[in-house]
Design a protein around this motif. Sequence first.
Motif, short mmCIF file in Angstrom:
data_model
loop_
_atom_site.label_atom_id
_atom_site.label_comp_id
_atom_site.label_asym_id
_atom_site.label_seq_id
_atom_site.Cartn_x
_atom_site.Cartn_y
_atom_site.Cartn_z
N LEU A 159 30.74 42.05 -22.13
CA LEU A 159 30.48 41.81 -20.71
C LEU A 159 31.54 42.46 -19.83
N VAL A 160 32.80 42.22 -20.16
CA VAL A 160 33.89 42.72 -19.31
C VAL A 160 34.01 44.24 -19.41
N ALA A 161 33.75 44.79 -20.59
CA ALA A 161 33.93 46.23 -20.77
C ALA A 161 32.74 47.05 -20.26
N LEU A 162 31.51 46.54 -20.42
CA LEU A 162 30.33 47.38 -20.20
C LEU A 162 29.52 47.06 -18.96
N ASP A 163 29.43 45.81 -18.59
CA ASP A 163 28.40 45.40 -17.64
C ASP A 163 28.79 45.66 -16.18
N PRO A 164 27.99 46.43 -15.43
CA PRO A 164 28.32 46.72 -14.03
C PRO A 164 28.32 45.47 -13.15
N GLY A 165 27.41 44.53 -13.43
CA GLY A 165 27.39 43.30 -12.64
C GLY A 165 28.65 42.49 -12.83
N VAL A 166 29.10 42.38 -14.06
CA VAL A 166 30.35 41.67 -14.33
C VAL A 166 31.53 42.40 -13.69
N ALA A 167 31.49 43.73 -13.72
CA ALA A 167 32.55 44.50 -13.05
C ALA A 167 32.59 44.16 -11.56
N TRP A 168 31.40 44.03 -10.95
CA TRP A 168 31.33 43.66 -9.53
C TRP A 168 31.91 42.27 -9.31
N VAL A 169 31.56 41.33 -10.18
CA VAL A 169 32.07 39.96 -10.06
C VAL A 169 33.59 39.95 -10.15
N LEU A 170 34.13 40.64 -11.14
CA LEU A 170 35.58 40.64 -11.33
C LEU A 170 36.28 41.32 -10.16
#
Length: 218
Positions: free
Chosen positions: A143-154
């Motif tokens: 999730l943290v490495a790949l997902d664009p949505g999670v990147a936006w959240v972080l």
Amino acid sequence: MFRADPELDRAVGRALVLARDLGHPRTGSEHLLLALTHLTGHAEAIREAVDQAAPLGAGAAADRAALKTLGIDFDQLMAGVRLDRPPAREPLFPLGAAKARARCARLDPPLGLDAQAAFEASLRFALARRERRHGPEHLALVLVALDPGVAWVLDTARVDRTALVHDLARRFPPPRRNPVLRWERRLGSAIRHRDLVARYQRTTGRTTTSSVAAFITD
């Protein structure tokens, strides 16, 4: 023998409950992240960012931000478009993918394609590492490495994503059972990683934000 960690199933269950409690119409990758904050930390900041992403989800929020830089109105572009529409043709393997997607769509709230793709990628990540189990740490790393949505959240939560993914990789390294295992894993890591990323991108229609290739081998 490879097995699924029951804690991973519980994490997915928590994600569904969190999405439902927040009144969100879908369970996305951001809810999986929120269900794993015992591994990632920053629970309150992540929860606030997840709530900001509703109702379309963090993946859509990331798309909106990216298109805004190009002067494109995401909401106008997506008017009338159905979210979480599965691929027209599923890969031949694994068998039963279409039925699994249908089951995910019947959950309350439905499990989004981004969440499904992240879960699938985390399974492939664990297999590529030659782990003996598929656990929540694999899902957190993917999730943290790949997902664009999670990147936006972080990013919205002001969490350093690069530092977080390296912290997770340090805390959860690949197994080091014997030299043969490590050699075989290193030999096949590139093709397994390409397959993992290709399947994720095909399912979501989004480009991954970075790579987990470095975390497959030791």
